[in-house]
Scaffold this active site. Structure first.
Site, mmCIF file in Angstrom:
data_model
loop_
_atom_site.group_PDB
_atom_site.id
_atom_site.type_symbol
_atom_site.label_atom_id
_atom_site.label_comp_id
_atom_site.label_asym_id
_atom_site.label_seq_id
_atom_site.Cartn_x
_atom_site.Cartn_y
_atom_site.Cartn_z
ATOM 1 N N LYS A 87 -5.268 -18.842 -22.694
ATOM 2 C CA LYS A 87 -5.119 -18.467 -21.195
ATOM 3 C C LYS A 87 -3.488 -17.715 -20.699
ATOM 4 C CE LYS A 87 -4.373 -21.778 -17.234
ATOM 5 N NZ LYS A 87 -4.027 -23.215 -16.328
HETATM 6 O O1 G3P Z 1 -4.446 -25.428 -13.386
HETATM 7 C C1 G3P Z 1 -2.868 -24.741 -12.591
HETATM 8 C C2 G3P Z 1 -2.605 -26.329 -12.479
HETATM 9 O O2 G3P Z 1 -1.503 -26.014 -13.114
HETATM 10 C C3 G3P Z 1 -1.712 -25.886 -10.497
HETATM 11 O O3 G3P Z 1 -1.201 -27.141 -10.195
HETATM 12 O O4 G3P Z 1 -0.750 -28.837 -8.450
HETATM 13 O O5 G3P Z 1 1.068 -27.171 -10.081
HETATM 14 O O6 G3P Z 1 -0.225 -26.347 -8.060
HETATM 15 P P1 G3P Z 1 -0.478 -27.056 -9.285
#
Ligand code: G3P
Length: 217
Positions: A87
């Site tokens: 990633k």
């Molecule tokens: O997959 C990306 C994710 O981990 C980010 O999620 O909820 O932190 O915006 P969030």
């Protein structure tokens, strides 16, 4: 549509795997920290533990921000397990590193994608997955789902093989909307997957079936 779970929590990963609908896992440095996984060796071991639970792709994010360091770190991650996907952040050196890994046949996931232009670049660099963060766009009063639609249109126009991995999915309706828009993959918390199960008419219907069965037996 593939279902990935977006967590480093082993018990949530096992739970989703046991449901029989899990196609992979995505992680990031924040999710690792949330589980208290710190230190390079512990982090690498945790990736292997995750790979041993699931059958599909497991995204492992580099910490490096320069091309040479990303290549070195990404190669180390890719060697950990055949399920690992490297990633990379959507920055200039990340795009270069994506091209490097694509040429070597190592799978990649371009992360922190917030625009159609970034997604177009990721596809041009041969990314396996592109991760538009829909929840974070919603957070700033921008339509995250519209980005999925834009990327779908662009990728279909040119038959790009990069898979749209809808990320920063926060809830079940995000999952359904991403499916309607043709996202190839969604990654969200366990709750976003389990939410798909629930309907009050299913619960009341089952209760009635069981009650009627008892009456006759
Ligand atoms: O997959 C990306 C994710 O981990 C980010 O999620 O909820 O932190 O915006 P969030």
């Amino acid at each position: 549509m593939k279902f990935f779970i977006d967590t480093a929590n082993l018990s949530d990963i096992k739970e989703a795997q046991a449901l029989g609908v899990l196609d992979g896992v995505t992680t990031n440095p924040s999710l690792m920290a949330k589980e208290g996984i710190t230190g390079r060796n512990n982090i690498l071991k945790h990736y292997v533990d995750i790979c041993n639970i699931v059958d599909g792709d497991v995204s492992a994010e580099v910490i490096a921000t320069t091309y040479n360091e990303m290549v070195k770190e990404g190669e180390e991650l890719a060697e950990l397990h055949e399920q690992i996907v490297v990633k990379l952040p959507m920055i200039k050196d990340g795009v270069k590193a994506c091209r490097y890994f694509s040429n070597k046949g190592i799978r990649t996931n371009m992360t922190l994608v917030f625009s159609a232009g970034q997604a177009l670049l990721a596809a041009k660099a041969g990314a396996t997955y592109v991760s538009p963060f829909i929840g974070r766009l919603d957070d700033i009063s921008t339509d995250g789902l519209n980005l999925i639609a834009e990327i779908r249109l662009i990728y279909d126009n040119y038959s790009f093989e990069t898979q749209i991995l809808a990320a920063s999915v926060r809830h079940t309706m995000h999952v359904i909307d991403c499916a309607k828009l043709g996202a190839d993959v969604m990654t969200g918390p366990l709750s976003s997957i389990e939410g798909l199960l629930r309907h009050p008419l299913t619960d009341s219907g089952l209760a009635k079936f069981l009650e009627d069965y008892k009456k006759g037996n």
